[in-house]
Design an enzyme around this catalytic site. Sequence first.
Site, PDB file in Angstrom:
ATOM      1  N   LEU A  20       4.896   7.276  58.584  1.00  0.00           N
ATOM      2  CA  LEU A  20       6.032   8.192  58.427  1.00  0.00           C
ATOM      3  C   LEU A  20       6.996   7.689  57.363  1.00  0.00           C
ATOM      4  O   LEU A  20       8.208   7.765  57.505  1.00  0.00           O
ATOM      5  CB  LEU A  20       6.741   8.383  59.766  1.00  0.00           C
ATOM      6  CG  LEU A  20       5.900   9.015  60.873  1.00  0.00           C
ATOM      7  CD1 LEU A  20       6.641   8.976  62.203  1.00  0.00           C
ATOM      8  CD2 LEU A  20       5.505  10.445  60.513  1.00  0.00           C
ATOM      9  N   GLY A  21       6.410   7.162  56.289  1.00  0.00           N
ATOM     10  CA  GLY A  21       7.213   6.801  55.129  1.00  0.00           C
ATOM     11  C   GLY A  21       7.631   8.060  54.392  1.00  0.00           C
ATOM     12  O   GLY A  21       7.571   9.171  54.925  1.00  0.00           O
ATOM     13  N   ARG A  22       8.010   7.905  53.143  1.00  0.00           N
ATOM     14  CA  ARG A  22       8.538   9.037  52.388  1.00  0.00           C
ATOM     15  C   ARG A  22       7.545  10.197  52.308  1.00  0.00           C
ATOM     16  O   ARG A  22       7.887  11.338  52.582  1.00  0.00           O
ATOM     17  CB  ARG A  22       8.918   8.569  50.983  1.00  0.00           C
ATOM     18  CG  ARG A  22       9.618   9.618  50.137  1.00  0.00           C
ATOM     19  CD  ARG A  22      10.231   8.984  48.917  1.00  0.00           C
ATOM     20  NE  ARG A  22       9.265   8.159  48.191  1.00  0.00           N
ATOM     21  CZ  ARG A  22       9.586   7.427  47.128  1.00  0.00           C
ATOM     22  NH1 ARG A  22      10.828   7.396  46.699  1.00  0.00           N
ATOM     23  NH2 ARG A  22       8.664   6.713  46.514  1.00  0.00           N
ATOM     24  N   GLY A  24       4.534  10.605  54.117  1.00  0.00           N
ATOM     25  CA  GLY A  24       4.044  11.030  55.423  1.00  0.00           C
ATOM     26  C   GLY A  24       5.058  11.838  56.199  1.00  0.00           C
ATOM     27  O   GLY A  24       4.734  12.862  56.804  1.00  0.00           O
ATOM     28  N   GLY A 135       4.298  14.150  45.288  1.00  0.00           N
ATOM     29  CA  GLY A 135       5.399  13.201  45.387  1.00  0.00           C
ATOM     30  C   GLY A 135       6.528  13.681  46.289  1.00  0.00           C
ATOM     31  O   GLY A 135       6.320  14.409  47.260  1.00  0.00           O
ATOM     32  N   LYS A 185      -8.683  12.769  42.775  1.00  0.00           N
ATOM     33  CA  LYS A 185      -7.297  12.297  42.674  1.00  0.00           C
ATOM     34  C   LYS A 185      -7.199  11.078  41.758  1.00  0.00           C
ATOM     35  O   LYS A 185      -6.219  10.919  41.014  1.00  0.00           O
ATOM     36  CB  LYS A 185      -6.761  11.948  44.065  1.00  0.00           C
ATOM     37  CG  LYS A 185      -5.332  11.403  44.088  1.00  0.00           C
ATOM     38  CD  LYS A 185      -4.335  12.357  43.439  1.00  0.00           C
ATOM     39  CE  LYS A 185      -2.878  12.053  43.801  1.00  0.00           C
ATOM     40  NZ  LYS A 185      -2.465  10.675  43.601  1.00  0.00           N
ATOM     41  N   HIS A 188      -7.275  12.421  38.333  1.00  0.00           N
ATOM     42  CA  HIS A 188      -5.977  13.085  38.148  1.00  0.00           C
ATOM     43  C   HIS A 188      -4.919  12.072  37.721  1.00  0.00           C
ATOM     44  O   HIS A 188      -4.145  12.303  36.788  1.00  0.00           O
ATOM     45  CB  HIS A 188      -5.578  13.767  39.471  1.00  0.00           C
ATOM     46  CG  HIS A 188      -4.144  14.155  39.600  1.00  0.00           C
ATOM     47  ND1 HIS A 188      -3.142  13.238  39.866  1.00  0.00           N
ATOM     48  CD2 HIS A 188      -3.533  15.364  39.534  1.00  0.00           C
ATOM     49  CE1 HIS A 188      -1.982  13.862  39.945  1.00  0.00           C
ATOM     50  NE2 HIS A 188      -2.183  15.146  39.748  1.00  0.00           N
ATOM     51  N   GLU A 192      -2.764  11.558  34.271  1.00  0.00           N
ATOM     52  CA  GLU A 192      -1.302  11.431  34.359  1.00  0.00           C
ATOM     53  C   GLU A 192      -0.804  10.264  33.509  1.00  0.00           C
ATOM     54  O   GLU A 192       0.219  10.375  32.815  1.00  0.00           O
ATOM     55  CB  GLU A 192      -0.924  11.240  35.824  1.00  0.00           C
ATOM     56  CG  GLU A 192       0.541  11.100  36.127  1.00  0.00           C
ATOM     57  CD  GLU A 192       0.762  10.843  37.609  1.00  0.00           C
ATOM     58  OE1 GLU A 192       1.212   9.731  37.951  1.00  0.00           O
ATOM     59  OE2 GLU A 192       0.463  11.743  38.418  1.00  0.00           O
TER      60      GLU A 192
END
Length: 313
Positions: A20-22, A24, A135, A185, A188, A192
């Site tokens: 449950l970080g930024r 999650g 993000g 990903k 990707h 980037e």
Amino acid sequence: MRQSPHSRREQAMELGMIGLGRMGANMAQRLVRGGHRVAGFDSSAESRARAAQNGIEPATSLAELVAALKPPRALWLMVPAGAPVDQTIDALLALLAPGDVIVDGGNSMYKDTLRRAQRLAEREIHYVDCGTSGGVWGLEEGYSLMIGGDEAAVAKLAPVFATLATAPDRGWGRVGPVGSGHFAKMVHNGIEYGMMQAYAEGFSILEHKREFALDLAQIAGIWRHGSVVRSWLLDLIADALAENPQMTGIAPWVADSGEGRWTLAEAIELGVSAPVTAAALLERIRSRDKDSFSDKLLAAMRNQFGGHEIRKE
């Protein structure tokens, strides 16, 4: 196409979010907003408390989290790539049953994903890999989801993916079998790297043409509309330049997540030329060398063969 509240209720699912970080916490919150039931676990009590304020049911252990879900269960991992993913899977194996699904939404190396999927398949547990982009903006704007895994397992989770994506009918999809989501990903992120490097170099050239006294934020704003180089990255550049035109207080040190390295290694293994990705990655690594031996040696060589000036520290 927006779903009506009624259709969202019909497709409501329950999910366990691990991490449950930024990222999650934002993904869990977006799912709750979409009508799904989300229970969540994080080793940080502060993260659990913050998630609870946004409608996520906190669990104090993985065992408590699994017990809160009805079988067949779906658990989504948003933990750092590498050992933390394996450690979490190890802990879950004693708690899960055949038919359960684990989704790895982090930036795992696809070869690790293949290994983990094979291990879980022996226990009849599905493993789905989801390359996740978006993000900190994903909570409001939605995420881009590149999904790999068994077709039936992915289909069962379609309501979850549809809620997390920018819209139910776009921005997400099963790209192939297990491993393919993380592979997509990875590439990707390699792209980037190259795009970011090109923008950085271009604006550096503009900034160095001092006699024109160019307003970089203005130019970025012009390019955002109608230009062939317009993009979301350019939108972010325009915002950053408006806030801090001289990049004051920012150290010239650029990290890399590892996926640029993996992309380049895969290109070499496949015999695919990727010079832009290679150059962008090497520039990031170079940015961390505050006392560059190679630059000093270059200056010494120029002095040796041409008598060029050496600047003293």
